[in-house]
Structures are given as C-alpha cells and as structure tokens.
Design a protein around this motif. Structure first.
Motif, short mmCIF file in Angstrom:
data_model
loop_
_atom_site.label_atom_id
_atom_site.label_comp_id
_atom_site.label_asym_id
_atom_site.label_seq_id
_atom_site.Cartn_x
_atom_site.Cartn_y
_atom_site.Cartn_z
N PRO A 46 -4.83 -3.25 -0.54
CA PRO A 46 -3.84 -2.23 -0.21
C PRO A 46 -3.62 -1.99 1.02
CG PRO A 46 -5.96 -1.04 -0.74
CD PRO A 46 -6.31 -2.57 -0.86
N LEU A 47 -2.26 -1.81 1.40
CA LEU A 47 -2.00 -1.33 2.54
C LEU A 47 -2.32 -0.07 2.90
CD1 LEU A 47 1.45 -3.05 3.01
CD2 LEU A 47 -0.64 -3.94 3.68
N MET A 48 -3.26 0.75 3.65
CA MET A 48 -3.52 2.01 3.70
C MET A 48 -2.59 2.76 4.18
SD MET A 48 -6.19 0.41 2.65
CE MET A 48 -6.55 -0.63 3.69
N THR A 49 -2.48 3.93 3.21
CA THR A 49 -1.64 5.11 4.11
C THR A 49 -2.54 6.12 5.05
OG1 THR A 49 -0.31 4.90 1.92
CG2 THR A 49 -0.24 7.11 3.22
N THR A 50 -1.76 6.33 6.04
CA THR A 50 -2.37 7.00 7.16
C THR A 50 -1.57 8.33 7.40
OG1 THR A 50 -1.42 5.83 9.06
CG2 THR A 50 -3.90 5.36 8.18
N GLY A 51 -0.82 9.14 6.50
CA GLY A 51 -0.15 10.14 6.83
C GLY A 51 1.28 9.70 6.94
N TYR A 321 -16.07 4.93 -11.96
CA TYR A 321 -14.83 5.11 -11.83
C TYR A 321 -13.98 5.11 -12.96
CZ TYR A 321 -10.50 5.25 -9.34
OH TYR A 321 -9.05 5.40 -8.93
N ALA A 322 -14.35 4.42 -13.88
CA ALA A 322 -13.66 3.98 -15.26
C ALA A 322 -13.66 5.26 -15.92
CB ALA A 322 -14.32 2.76 -15.80
N LYS A 323 -14.78 5.98 -15.78
CA LYS A 323 -15.10 7.25 -16.58
C LYS A 323 -14.44 8.35 -15.93
CE LYS A 323 -19.31 5.64 -18.74
NZ LYS A 323 -20.86 6.10 -18.83
N THR A 324 -14.59 8.48 -14.69
CA THR A 324 -14.00 9.88 -13.98
C THR A 324 -12.67 9.58 -13.31
OG1 THR A 324 -15.24 9.11 -11.94
CG2 THR A 324 -16.58 10.34 -13.64
N GLY A 325 -12.34 8.48 -12.81
CA GLY A 325 -11.20 8.28 -11.99
C GLY A 325 -11.29 8.78 -10.52
N HIS A 326 -12.60 8.89 -10.01
CA HIS A 326 -12.86 9.32 -8.95
C HIS A 326 -13.78 8.45 -8.41
CE1 HIS A 326 -10.21 13.03 -9.41
NE2 HIS A 326 -11.08 13.17 -10.68
N TYR A 327 -13.85 8.39 -6.87
CA TYR A 327 -14.75 7.75 -6.14
C TYR A 327 -15.01 8.51 -4.70
CZ TYR A 327 -16.55 4.73 -2.48
OH TYR A 327 -17.51 4.05 -1.44
N ASP A 373 -7.35 0.20 -8.98
CA ASP A 373 -7.16 1.51 -8.57
C ASP A 373 -8.26 1.95 -7.82
OD1 ASP A 373 -4.93 1.90 -9.91
OD2 ASP A 373 -5.93 2.89 -11.72
N LEU A 374 -9.56 1.44 -7.98
CA LEU A 374 -10.68 1.85 -7.46
C LEU A 374 -10.66 1.08 -5.95
CD1 LEU A 374 -13.71 2.69 -6.91
CD2 LEU A 374 -14.24 0.76 -8.15
N ILE A 375 -10.28 -0.26 -5.82
CA ILE A 375 -9.89 -0.71 -4.58
C ILE A 375 -9.08 -0.03 -3.58
CG2 ILE A 375 -9.02 -2.90 -3.47
CD1 ILE A 375 -10.15 -4.42 -5.66
N ALA A 376 -7.81 0.61 -4.28
CA ALA A 376 -7.03 1.18 -3.60
C ALA A 376 -7.32 2.56 -3.06
CB ALA A 376 -5.67 1.55 -4.42
N GLN A 377 -8.31 3.22 -3.77
CA GLN A 377 -8.81 4.44 -3.27
C GLN A 377 -9.71 4.31 -2.30
OE1 GLN A 377 -10.11 7.27 -6.47
NE2 GLN A 377 -11.19 8.54 -5.13
N VAL A 378 -10.62 3.39 -2.34
CA VAL A 378 -11.83 3.01 -1.54
C VAL A 378 -11.11 2.68 0.09
CG1 VAL A 378 -13.74 1.63 -0.85
CG2 VAL A 378 -13.52 2.47 -3.11
N GLY A 379 -9.96 1.95 -0.34
CA GLY A 379 -9.28 1.55 1.12
C GLY A 379 -8.54 2.55 1.66
N ARG A 380 -7.89 3.78 1.03
CA ARG A 380 -7.19 4.95 1.56
C ARG A 380 -8.56 5.70 2.27
NH1 ARG A 380 -4.39 4.92 -3.40
NH2 ARG A 380 -5.97 6.42 -4.20
N THR A 382 -11.57 4.83 3.33
CA THR A 382 -12.56 4.17 4.24
C THR A 382 -12.01 2.90 5.01
OG1 THR A 382 -13.37 2.51 2.83
CG2 THR A 382 -14.37 4.63 2.58
N GLY A 383 -10.72 2.45 4.53
CA GLY A 383 -10.16 1.08 5.45
C GLY A 383 -11.08 -0.03 4.94
N LYS A 384 -12.19 0.02 4.04
CA LYS A 384 -12.78 -1.00 3.68
C LYS A 384 -12.02 -1.84 2.46
CE LYS A 384 -16.16 0.10 6.65
NZ LYS A 384 -16.64 -0.76 7.80
N LEU A 385 -12.47 -3.27 2.69
CA LEU A 385 -12.14 -4.03 1.70
C LEU A 385 -13.13 -4.43 0.82
CD1 LEU A 385 -9.39 -6.32 3.98
CD2 LEU A 385 -9.01 -4.37 2.44
N PRO A 386 -13.02 -5.11 -0.53
CA PRO A 386 -14.07 -5.53 -1.17
C PRO A 386 -14.74 -6.73 -0.84
CG PRO A 386 -12.22 -5.67 -2.56
CD PRO A 386 -11.77 -5.11 -1.09
N LYS A 387 -15.84 -6.80 -1.09
CA LYS A 387 -16.59 -8.32 -0.80
C LYS A 387 -17.17 -8.86 -2.13
CE LYS A 387 -20.85 -6.03 0.57
NZ LYS A 387 -21.97 -5.97 1.46
#
Length: 446
Positions: A46-51, A321-327, A373-380, A382-387
């Motif tokens: 994801p392209l991260m949003t920074t305000g 995340y699949a159960k709660t929708g939160h990370y 969705d999880l990748i996008a949230q972690v990206g927003r 932390t700025g980290k990409l999946p490995k």
C-alpha cells in the motif's frame, strides 16, 4: 478519474481525486492528491497515508516522523545537493507536502542510513555489525540479494519460481550435470510429525556416518540426495521420488491442480537465502568436516527458534485480524511478525511473488481480502512491508492448510540451499572460528 493500468501497476490520471493504486494482488489503496508519482516496485504494497503528506519517492515506505531538507542534510552531515543525490540514487525516500511543495524526509530512515554508512569507520564495529545483516563475511557463489532481487547463481528466484520446480533448482545450486535432481523410491519412511521425524532421522544418521578429514563432492551429493528424499517422503507421506515434491504435497493435503503452482513457487523461492542464520549454522558445522547429516541438522535446529521463519506467529496474526478486524503493533522496538525485512527495504520479492499469485485467484478472494486489509493497516501504522514468512502464512490461510505445511515447504526447500553451502564449505580448508570481544561485567553488589 481515468484509470489505465498494466500488469503490475495502475497508471493514474486525476485532477483533485485521491490517487488510487491497483495491483496484481487485487487490492486498491488510496493516498493524497498527487502532482508527481513514481511507479512503486512492490505490487502488493500500500501507498501509506501520512495525513496531508504523500509519498513521492515511493520505492520507500512513507515515514511517520518527518523533517525538512535542511534538517535531513544536517543529520546526514552532507550538503543539500548530496541529500538529493541520495534520493535520485534510491538510497533515501522523499515525501512532499502538497500544500507547500516542501520536500520531507523520514527520521528513522535517515538514522538507519547513517548507521549503515558509518559502520566502516571503526573495524571493531564493522565486525560486530556484520553479525546483524551487516557486511559480507564469507564468499559464496550460491545466492545473493541484489537490487531488491534474490538471485540463485545469477538467476532471479522469482522467475525460476514461475518456470521450474524444486528438483531443478537443486540441480542448479548443487552444480549437478543433470537438468534436475534425480531421485528414486525410498524404501523406509521415518514415522512421526515432520520436523520431529526428520530431525530425529538426521541425528541417527549423523551419529553413524563415519567421520572424515575431507569430503569429496560425489560423496556429499550421494548423502544429500538421500537427505532430500527422506525429507520429501516424511513431509508428503509419499516415498516415490519420481514424483515432484509439489505434486506429492498437493496430493497429500488435497490442493487442487489449479493451485499446485503455488506450492511449487513456495518451494523454489525458499531454496536459499544467502547467509541467513540457519545457513551460517550449516556452514560452521560443515567447516569442522562433520558429515552432511550433522550439517543439515544444524540448519533444522536453527529454524526451531521464534526469530527464524516463525510461520505460526504470522498465521496467528492473520487469524486474529480475520476475527477482530484490528491489528495492534507491538510496543517499543519489538519486531513485527512477518513484516519488514532489512535486506528488502522496497519489499521482499518472495512475499511479493506469493501474495500476487494468491491474490490473482478468484476463488481465494475472500481469504485474501483479509490479508490485503491487514497489509494495508500494518503499512499505515508502521511503514513495514510483508516478508516471506507472512506470505507463507497467507498461503496456508488461503488454502486452509495445516500450519505444518509451511514448515514442510520451508525445510524441504531450504535444505537444498544448506547442502549447496555445505558443499561450498567442504571445499575450503578453513575452520569458521570468529573471535569474541571480551567485556568484563561487574558482579551485582561488588
């Protein structure tokens, strides 16, 4: 908004509409209003949003703490001209405030860059830093990470994953005269769960294999073929080495023929990864002239730690995340399971390859929507990409496979690289024996 996109990235034309990105992974991400946009090389990222700020040099994840060019140059100890030279060469990322047009730079990225750059100024620090994704300490012709790509003897691992199987990669890495590793039917398959059964068998064989002062390549290859066959037989439940490992795995775990290529790709992508912890353990043991069973066992033991390919933790993250929708990001400097590989600041190509392949399957759309969705949230956050370990967990999640499948794929695949490194190490008469820097620690209460 007029959207035109190719196979890897949407080329967007817009006026005041938000910038939208569509990848092979099948997910759309939104960021701020653009003036200039540089094509990102990680299709699933994801392209991260920074305000109010947006990525310009988008090969780098958007930072959360920003400084202007003057402050960035001061932190680097260089001129502003040199700062922009770093940006143009891809060494640093840059964002822009659309309201003012001011260039902004990530504080954490600057600090990491300075740390890498200054390691060479003191030899003792170079030695210490080399143990943590630092400077190369051994010569090897097996694999390397170059410009964000993983190469197996000069061949792009992602491209190999699309065209060949693990047996072919074994022939490549082991330097065999045949096009692929040729195996027969194993007479006896050790019982038990995969890792316990395989490591137990290796320990037994290591204890009875005669010691030597040197190892001929032909002898090592004979043992290596037996090790590969045994791992594959335990993992697949099928002793017939005339059938490719990915096909045997698909049969055992009920993976449809339309998804068998996912297993094949995962096996190929993990065949080697330069001088990682398990491989270094293998080379240390091989440098003592211990037999191949002992060397490979050292690698298996290294994978039992939570800091090395922790697929279970990554799968737990996806399932929660699949159960709660939160990370929730870990506190402090704790590592984020499955995200952020130091060798791939622009994204792990192994993860990219697997995630894009998974995301292209319509029948996996529901499962992969959660992953996206999880990748996008972690990206927003932390700025980290999946490995790779996250991608392997996503594979298990999407195909509804047991978590042991990830261990089977990884170990069976990686032992190919371990054997290649053992072969390379046996050819060197040098014992791997680094020195420790002695530091006396005062006793409490003294």
């Amino acid at each position: 908004m007029n959207v035109q996109f190719d196979a890897s990235l949407a080329a967007i034309e817009c006026n005041s509409m938000p910038l939208m990105r569509i990848s092979d992974f099948g997910f759309t991400f939104v960021t701020g209003t653009p003036r200039v946009f540089k094509s990102i090389c990680t299709p699933y990222a994801p392209l991260m949003t920074t305000g109010t700020k947006r990525p310009i040099s988008s090969d780098h994840p958007a930072p959360t703490q920003l400084v202007d060019a003057k402050k960035a140059a001061e932190m680097l100890g260089v001129s502003i001209a040199s700062l922009y030279s770093y940006v143009s060469r891809g060494k640093l990322g840059r964002t822009e405030d659309p309201a003012t047009g001011t260039s902004l730079f990530g504080v954490q990225e600057i600090q990491e860059f300075v740390s890498r750059r200054d390691r060479g100024k003191r030899p003792d620090r170079v030695a210490i830093a080399s143990l943590d994704f630092g400077l190369p300490v051994l010569e090897s012709g097996i694999s390397t990470v170059e410009d964000g790509r993983l190469l197996f003897r000069g061949h792009d691992a992602a491209e190999l994953a699309a065209h060949v199987d693990l047996e072919t990669v074994a022939a490549l890495l082991w330097g065999l005269p045949t096009a692929k590793l040729e195996t027969g039917v194993l007479a006896d398959v050790p019982p038990g769960p995969f890792k316990a059964g395989f490591s137990g068998w290796l320990a037994q064989e290591a204890a009875v294999c005669p010691s030597r002062t040197s190892w001929a390549t032909s002898d090592v290859l004979q043992h290596a073929s037996r090790i590969f066959q045994t791992a594959a037989a335990i993992g697949t439940g099928c002793p017939d080495g005339n059938i490719a490992v990915h096909q045997r795995l698909a049969t055992r775990y009920g993976v449809g023929q339309g998804d068998v290529d996912l297993l094949k790709a995962a096996l190929v992508l993990h065949a080697d990864h330069e001088l990682n912890t398990s491989t270094f353990a293998v080379r240390c043991v091989a440098s003592t002239c211990a037999n191949p069973y002992a060397a490979v066992l050292a690698g298996v033991c290294a994978t039992m730690g939570s800091r090395h390919a922790d697929f279970r933790a990554a799968l737990d993250t996806i399932q929660r995340y699949a159960k709660t929708g939160h990370y929730h990001a870990p506190q402090g400097r704790a590592a984020i399971t499955g995200f952020g590989h130091p060798l791939y600041p622009q994204g792990d190509p192994r993860a990219r390859t697997l995630l894009d392949a998974l995301g292209s399957r319509p029948h996996l759309a529901v499962s992969m929507a959660v992953v996206g969705d999880l990748i996008a949230q972690v990206g927003r956050e932390t700025g980290k990409l999946p490995k790779n370990d996250f991608a392997m967990a996503a594979l298990v999640h999407a195909l509804a496979l047991p978590i042991e499948m990830a261990d089977i794929i990884f170990t069976t695949s990686r032992l190919v690289g371990w054997v290649a490194h053992a072969l390379e190490q046996y050819a060197h008469p040098t014992l791997i024996r680094p020195r420790a820097r002695y530091r006396l620690v005062a006793e409490h209460g003294a």
